[in-house]
Design an enzyme around this catalytic site. Structure first.
Site, short mmCIF file in Angstrom:
data_model
loop_
_atom_site.label_atom_id
_atom_site.label_comp_id
_atom_site.label_asym_id
_atom_site.label_seq_id
_atom_site.Cartn_x
_atom_site.Cartn_y
_atom_site.Cartn_z
N ASP A 100 50.80 40.41 41.62
CA ASP A 100 51.48 39.79 40.48
C ASP A 100 52.47 40.79 39.93
O ASP A 100 52.22 42.00 39.95
CB ASP A 100 50.47 39.40 39.41
CG ASP A 100 49.55 38.26 39.83
OD1 ASP A 100 49.99 37.41 40.63
OD2 ASP A 100 48.40 38.21 39.37
N ASP A 122 52.17 31.55 41.35
CA ASP A 122 51.53 31.10 40.12
C ASP A 122 52.43 30.15 39.35
O ASP A 122 51.97 29.12 38.83
CB ASP A 122 51.17 32.29 39.23
CG ASP A 122 50.19 33.25 39.89
OD1 ASP A 122 49.37 32.81 40.71
OD2 ASP A 122 50.25 34.45 39.56
#
Length: 166
Positions: A118, A136
């Protein structure tokens, strides 16, 4: 373009953008050594390895947990693609493609590295949003699409009535 083809295009585009962004940032830059990269007063690019699922829930430190999450992602992705092939609307197919593409992108990370890479961090003042990636964001957009599609009126299956003859 038929709904299933639109969904597949969304899946492959999501997967390609997700993996290209992760590989480019991690292996093609010095982000790990020079983070955070400030994009402005409300956003940074940083490196976070998420061993859990969304929002860092269900953190997995062992190999068993990691592979269980990979398997769940794979099964969910197959189910989403089957549903997508039967989708009657472009919005539904697009939403399912976004979710499946995001799930596959994160599953690739988890299988290859043991965690999901991430890198986008949004914040303002003392508020901090979780760190996320393109997969995401696509999953969230897909869920919004599912909700919007579910709010649309169902198409009528009754034949149109003819006006009475006078």
């Amino acid at each position: 373009m038929t709904p299933p083809r639109l969904g597949l295009a969304a899946l492959f585009l999501t997967l390609a953008l997700d993996q290209a962004s992760k590989l480019g940032l991690y292996f093609g830059t010095d982000l790990v050594l020079t983070q955070p990269w400030r994009l402005g007063p409300y956003a940074d690019i940083i490196v976070v390895w998420n061993k859990g699922v969304s929002y860092g829930l269900f953190q997995q430190d062992g190999a068993l947990g990691r592979w269980i999450l990979v398997a769940i992602s794979a099964v969910a992705s197959v189910a989403l693609v089957v549903w997508m092939r039967r989708a009657g609307t472009g919005l539904l197919a697009l939403a399912l493609g976004l979710i499946a593409g995001g799930a596959i992108g994160n599953a690739i990370d988890r299988a290859a590295y043991g965690a999901v890479f991430d890198f986008v961090h949004l914040h303002a003042g003392g508020w901090s949003w979780y760190v996320f990636n393109i997969a995401d964001a696509a999953i969230v957009a897909g869920v919004v699409g599912l909700v919007l599609d579910s709010l649309r009126p169902a198409p009528s299956t009754e034949p149109a009535q003819k006006p009475p003859h006078m």
